[in-house]
Scaffold this motif. Structure first.
Motif, PDB file in Angstrom:
ATOM      1  N   SER A  52       4.683  -3.036  -6.393  1.00 35.96           N
ATOM      2  CA  SER A  52       3.675  -2.469  -5.494  1.00 35.96           C
ATOM      3  C   SER A  52       4.283  -2.342  -4.103  1.00 35.96           C
ATOM      4  O   SER A  52       5.238  -3.045  -3.768  1.00 35.96           O
ATOM      5  CB  SER A  52       2.425  -3.348  -5.451  1.00 35.96           C
ATOM      6  OG  SER A  52       1.430  -2.753  -4.644  1.00 35.96           O
ATOM      7  N   ASN A  53       3.723  -1.445  -3.305  1.00 36.65           N
ATOM      8  CA  ASN A  53       4.261  -1.232  -1.955  1.00 36.65           C
ATOM      9  C   ASN A  53       3.174  -1.244  -0.885  1.00 36.65           C
ATOM     10  O   ASN A  53       3.388  -0.769   0.216  1.00 36.65           O
ATOM     11  CB  ASN A  53       5.037   0.091  -1.889  1.00 36.65           C
ATOM     12  CG  ASN A  53       4.159   1.289  -2.205  1.00 36.65           C
ATOM     13  OD1 ASN A  53       3.154   1.183  -2.905  1.00 36.65           O
ATOM     14  ND2 ASN A  53       4.534   2.464  -1.695  1.00 36.65           N
ATOM     15  N   TYR A  54       1.991  -1.794  -1.212  1.00 39.46           N
ATOM     16  CA  TYR A  54       0.947  -1.887  -0.188  1.00 39.46           C
ATOM     17  C   TYR A  54      -0.056  -2.972  -0.553  1.00 39.46           C
ATOM     18  O   TYR A  54      -0.148  -3.417  -1.704  1.00 39.46           O
ATOM     19  CB  TYR A  54       0.222  -0.556   0.002  1.00 39.46           C
ATOM     20  CG  TYR A  54      -0.599  -0.089  -1.186  1.00 39.46           C
ATOM     21  CD1 TYR A  54      -1.923  -0.515  -1.364  1.00 39.46           C
ATOM     22  CD2 TYR A  54      -0.066   0.787  -2.128  1.00 39.46           C
ATOM     23  CE1 TYR A  54      -2.678  -0.087  -2.438  1.00 39.46           C
ATOM     24  CE2 TYR A  54      -0.817   1.224  -3.211  1.00 39.46           C
ATOM     25  CZ  TYR A  54      -2.128   0.784  -3.364  1.00 39.46           C
ATOM     26  OH  TYR A  54      -2.870   1.189  -4.436  1.00 39.46           O
ATOM     27  N   ARG A 102      -4.267  -3.728  -0.071  1.00 38.84           N
ATOM     28  CA  ARG A 102      -5.522  -3.032   0.219  1.00 38.84           C
ATOM     29  C   ARG A 102      -6.533  -4.049   0.761  1.00 38.84           C
ATOM     30  O   ARG A 102      -6.684  -5.141   0.208  1.00 38.84           O
ATOM     31  CB  ARG A 102      -6.049  -2.359  -1.044  1.00 38.84           C
ATOM     32  CG  ARG A 102      -7.153  -1.333  -0.804  1.00 38.84           C
ATOM     33  CD  ARG A 102      -7.257  -0.384  -1.993  1.00 38.84           C
ATOM     34  NE  ARG A 102      -8.324   0.582  -1.871  1.00 38.84           N
ATOM     35  CZ  ARG A 102      -8.248   1.701  -1.160  1.00 38.84           C
ATOM     36  NH1 ARG A 102      -7.134   1.979  -0.489  1.00 38.84           N
ATOM     37  NH2 ARG A 102      -9.250   2.542  -1.118  1.00 38.84           N
ATOM     38  N   ASN A 129      -5.402   0.898   3.080  1.00 39.66           N
ATOM     39  CA  ASN A 129      -4.117   0.323   2.688  1.00 39.66           C
ATOM     40  C   ASN A 129      -3.243   0.021   3.900  1.00 39.66           C
ATOM     41  O   ASN A 129      -3.249   0.773   4.869  1.00 39.66           O
ATOM     42  CB  ASN A 129      -3.346   1.272   1.767  1.00 39.66           C
ATOM     43  CG  ASN A 129      -4.074   1.541   0.463  1.00 39.66           C
ATOM     44  OD1 ASN A 129      -4.933   0.764   0.069  1.00 39.66           O
ATOM     45  ND2 ASN A 129      -3.735   2.621  -0.200  1.00 39.66           N
ATOM     46  N   VAL A 130      -2.495  -1.064   3.791  1.00 43.39           N
ATOM     47  CA  VAL A 130      -1.416  -1.336   4.737  1.00 43.39           C
ATOM     48  C   VAL A 130      -0.125  -1.222   3.937  1.00 43.39           C
ATOM     49  O   VAL A 130       0.145  -2.046   3.057  1.00 43.39           O
ATOM     50  CB  VAL A 130      -1.542  -2.727   5.381  1.00 43.39           C
ATOM     51  CG1 VAL A 130      -0.398  -2.957   6.352  1.00 43.39           C
ATOM     52  CG2 VAL A 130      -2.882  -2.868   6.087  1.00 43.39           C
ATOM     53  N   GLN A 131       0.660  -0.205   4.245  1.00 33.24           N
ATOM     54  CA  GLN A 131       1.828   0.122   3.431  1.00 33.24           C
ATOM     55  C   GLN A 131       3.072  -0.644   3.899  1.00 33.24           C
ATOM     56  O   GLN A 131       3.360  -0.728   5.091  1.00 33.24           O
ATOM     57  CB  GLN A 131       2.087   1.626   3.470  1.00 33.24           C
ATOM     58  CG  GLN A 131       3.074   2.117   2.425  1.00 33.24           C
ATOM     59  CD  GLN A 131       3.211   3.626   2.453  1.00 33.24           C
ATOM     60  OE1 GLN A 131       3.811   4.193   3.367  1.00 33.24           O
ATOM     61  NE2 GLN A 131       2.643   4.284   1.457  1.00 33.24           N
ATOM     62  N   ILE A 132       3.797  -1.198   2.924  1.00 33.59           N
ATOM     63  CA  ILE A 132       5.054  -1.880   3.229  1.00 33.59           C
ATOM     64  C   ILE A 132       6.188  -0.871   3.344  1.00 33.59           C
ATOM     65  O   ILE A 132       7.014  -0.943   4.250  1.00 33.59           O
ATOM     66  CB  ILE A 132       5.373  -2.916   2.134  1.00 33.59           C
ATOM     67  CG1 ILE A 132       4.253  -3.961   2.050  1.00 33.59           C
ATOM     68  CG2 ILE A 132       6.729  -3.590   2.388  1.00 33.59           C
ATOM     69  CD1 ILE A 132       4.369  -4.898   0.865  1.00 33.59           C
ATOM     70  N   ASN A 171       8.263   3.152  -3.909  1.00 34.96           N
ATOM     71  CA  ASN A 171       7.897   2.034  -4.770  1.00 34.96           C
ATOM     72  C   ASN A 171       8.578   2.172  -6.127  1.00 34.96           C
ATOM     73  O   ASN A 171       8.335   3.135  -6.844  1.00 34.96           O
ATOM     74  CB  ASN A 171       6.387   2.005  -4.965  1.00 34.96           C
ATOM     75  CG  ASN A 171       5.916   0.805  -5.749  1.00 34.96           C
ATOM     76  OD1 ASN A 171       6.529  -0.237  -5.723  1.00 34.96           O
ATOM     77  ND2 ASN A 171       4.811   0.972  -6.461  1.00 34.96           N
ATOM     78  N   THR A 192       9.962  -4.349  -1.219  1.00 38.09           N
ATOM     79  CA  THR A 192       8.604  -4.128  -1.725  1.00 38.09           C
ATOM     80  C   THR A 192       8.256  -5.254  -2.698  1.00 38.09           C
ATOM     81  O   THR A 192       9.062  -6.128  -2.981  1.00 38.09           O
ATOM     82  CB  THR A 192       8.470  -2.753  -2.406  1.00 38.09           C
ATOM     83  OG1 THR A 192       9.486  -2.605  -3.408  1.00 38.09           O
ATOM     84  CG2 THR A 192       8.583  -1.630  -1.401  1.00 38.09           C
ATOM     85  N   LYS A 219       4.060  -4.908  10.965  1.00 41.73           N
ATOM     86  CA  LYS A 219       4.757  -4.208   9.857  1.00 41.73           C
ATOM     87  C   LYS A 219       6.209  -4.673   9.716  1.00 41.73           C
ATOM     88  O   LYS A 219       7.047  -3.956   9.169  1.00 41.73           O
ATOM     89  CB  LYS A 219       4.726  -2.682  10.056  1.00 41.73           C
ATOM     90  CG  LYS A 219       3.351  -2.099  10.328  1.00 41.73           C
ATOM     91  CD  LYS A 219       2.420  -2.248   9.149  1.00 41.73           C
ATOM     92  CE  LYS A 219       1.150  -1.430   9.320  1.00 41.73           C
ATOM     93  NZ  LYS A 219       0.350  -1.778  10.469  1.00 41.73           N
TER      94      LYS A 219
END
Length: 460
Positions: free
Chosen positions: A240-242, A244, A261-264, A268, A273, A304
Motif C-alpha cells: 500500500s502507498n497511503y 486513509r 488519503n495521505v499518500q506516501i 505502489n 511504501t 510527509k
C-alpha cells in the motif's frame, strides 16, 4: 439364563431347531452378517503407522538447517569477494583468497543441491502422503458399514457434543488466572477478558481489500482525538502507498472519508511504501514494514517525511517469518507493529532465535532507535497475531473459523511468560490479519477478510 443369551443373538443369527431323535435336540445357527475384515483393518493401521513414521518434525528441521546454513554462508562469501577486490594490484589477485572463494562456492553449490533435492523429496512426500490419506479415509468409510450397531457413529456424536460443551464453557468462563501477576503498572488493572464485537463493518470498500489494518492514534494531535485511520493492501494483497483518515467512527462505518488519503508515494510498491498489513499510527506518524527491507518506516503524516529504523541482522522479512496456523500462513506479516499506553513496539523473528518471537521497544526521537529487547520461547509459525497492552505482549492462535484464542503473554516488567492465558475471541470472519490495541478506548481493532471489527478489553 439361556433365554438371555439367545434373545440378542436373534438379531444377528437365524436359529433353526432340528429334532434328530427322541432324546437329542440340535440348534443350527446361521450368521446373517458379513464377517468383519480384520485383515483389512490391520492393513489400514499399518499404513497409518507408516505415514506417521514418514512425516516427522525432523524433515522440517532438516530443511530449516539447510536454509540457515545458506543464509550464513552467502554473507561470508560476499565479505571474501570484497577482500579479494581490495587485493587487486591491477593485474593479479591474491591466490589464497581465490582458493578460499573457490572452496566456499563448492560448499554453497553442495548446499543448494541438497536443498533442491530435499525440497523435491518433501514435495513428493506431500503428494504421496495426501494420496495415502485419501485412500485410508475411503477404506475407513468402507469399514463403517460393518458397524451395524452404530457404535462408532454414537461415539463421534458424543465427541461432537463434548467439544460443543467445552466451547460453551470456555465462552462463559474463558478466564484462567495466570500463575504470576501481570503488568503491575497498568492503570486499568489486569487484562481478564474481551467482549464484542462492538463494531462490525465493511466500511467504504466492502469486500475489495482482504488484507489491511485500522484503529486510532493513541497520542493524537489536537483536534484529531476522534479520528480513525485505515490502511488497505491495495496491490497484490501485499502493498500500500497511503493511509486513509476518517473524522469519526460513524464516518468510517458509513464510508465517508472527509480528510481523505495521505499518500506516501505515487508508486505502489516502491522504496519506503508499506509492505504487509501489520501497521499502526502513533503521534501523527505511521509505523510499518518498509517495502523489501528488514526495517521499520516512520511516515510523518504532516511533514510527509520518512525515517527508517534498521532491524537486527538476521531479521526475517519478505514473507519468510509469517504468522501462521495449520491451514494457512498470512503473507508478509514478518513484522508486527503494535501500540499501547507507553508507545510503539515491534514484534519480529530472527534466524538467531530459530523462529521464536522477538519483542523490541521503538524509541522516539530525531532518530528512531530500538530500545530494550525481549527474546521469547513462543514459535511464530504457531501464532496468528500479536498485540501489546500495558507493556504486556499477547499472542493469539487459530482455534477454528469461529474462534481465536489469546493463549500467550510476556510481561516485560517481570519477564514472566504464560502459555495458558485462555481468553477467546469470537470471530466474524475466519481470519484476523491485523490486531491492534487502542489505549484510547481500551479496544482491540481487528481487520478480518476486508471487514473491520472491534472488541472491548475488560480489565479487573
Amino acid at each position: 439364563m439361556i433365554l438371555y443369551v439367545i434373545v440378542p443373538l436373534c438379531t444377528l443369527f437365524t436359529i433353526t431347531q432340528q429334532v434328530t431323535s427322541a432324546d437329542k435336540c440340535v440348534c443350527e445357527l446361521t450368521n446373517t452378517e458379513q464377517a468383519f475384515p480384520q485383515d483389512k483393518l490391520s492393513t489400514v493401521e499399518d499404513n497409518a503407522l507408516k505415514c506417521n513414521s514418514e512425516v516427522t518434525d525432523q524433515k522440517t528441521l532438516e530443511l530449516e538447517s539447510l536454509l540457515l546454513g545458506l543464509d550464513r554462508r552467502l554473507p561470508q562469501l560476499q565479505e571474501d569477494v570484497s577482500l579479494l577486490e581490495m587485493e587487486d594490484d591491477g593485474e593479479l589477485y591474491g591466490v589464497l583468497s581465490l582458493q578460499v572463494i573457490e572452496n566456499e562456492m563448492k560448499d554453497i553449490r553442495q548446499l543448494i543441491d541438497k536443498l533442491n533435492s530435499t525440497t523435491l523429496g518433501h514435495q513428493h512426500l506431500t503428494i504421496t502422503t495426501a494420496k495415502k490419506l485419501e485412500d485410508l479415509k475411503a477404506e475407513m468409510k468402507e469399514l463403517e458399514k460393518y458397524d451395524t450397531m452404530q457404535v462408532v457413529k454414537r461415539q463421534e456424536a458424543n465427541q461432537r457434543l463434548k467439544r460443543d460443551l467445552d466451547q460453551c464453557r470456555n465462552g462463559l468462563h474463558p478466564i484462567i488466572q495466570p500463575t504470576q501477576p501481570q503488568h503491575s503498572n497498568c492503570p486499568h488493572g489486569v487484562f481478564v477478558n474481551i467482549t464484542g464485537p462492538r463494531v462490525y463493518t465493511a466500511g467504504e470498500f466492502p469486500g475489495s481489500y482482504k488484507y489491511g489494518a485500522w484503529g486510532r492514534d493513541p497520542k493524537p494531535e489536537t483536534g484529531k482525538e476522534s479520528w480513525y485511520w485505515l490502511v488497505m493492501m491495495t496491490s497484490s494483497n501485499r502493498y500500500s502507498n497511503y493511509v486513509r483518515l476518517y473524522s469519526s467512527l460513524s464516518s468510517l462505518i458509513v464510508g465517508v472519508s472527509i480528510p481523505g488519503n495521505v499518500q506516501i508515494h505515487p508508486t505502489n510498491p516502491t522504496t519506503n511504501t508499506i509492505q504487509g498489513p501489520n501497521v499502526v499510527l502513533y503521534s501523527g506518524a505511521l509505523y510499518y514494514n518498509c517495502y523489501n527491507q528488514d526495517a521499520i518506516c516512520q511516515f510523518n503524516l504532516t511533514s510527509k517525511t520518512i525515517t527508517n529504523l534498521q532491524l537486527p541482522k538476521g531479521t526475517r522479512f519478505n514473507s519468510k517469518g509469517n504468522f501462521c496456523h495449520l491451514d494457512e500462513c498470512y503473507p508478509f506479516t514478518d513484522l508486527d507493529l503494535a501500540t499501547d499506553e507507553s508507545g510503539v513496539w515491534v514484534i519480529y523473528t530472527t534466524t538467531q532465535d530459530f523462529g521464536n518471537l522477538v519483542l523490541s521497544k521503538v524509541e522516539e526521537g530525531e532518530d528512531l532507535m530500538l530500545g530494550q529487547t525481549w527474546h521469547t520461547s513462543v514459535y511464530k509459525l504457531g501464532v496468528t497475531n500479536t498485540f501489546m497492552a500495558c507493556g504486556v505482549l499477547y499472542a493469539t492462535r487459530y482455534i477454528n473459523k469461529e474462534m481465536e484464542e489469546i493463549f500467550y503473554l510476556l510481561d516485560t516488567v517481570t519477564g514472566v511468560e504464560n502459555f495458558n492465558v485462555g481468553i477467546f475471541i469470537k470471530k466474524m470472519s475466519p481470519n484476523i490479519y491485523a490486531l491492534n490495541y487502542s489505549p484510547v478506548d481500551q479496544e482491540l481493532h481487528a481487520y478480518c477478510d476486508s471487514y473491520m471489527v472491534s472488541y472491548k478489553v475488560l480489565f479487573e
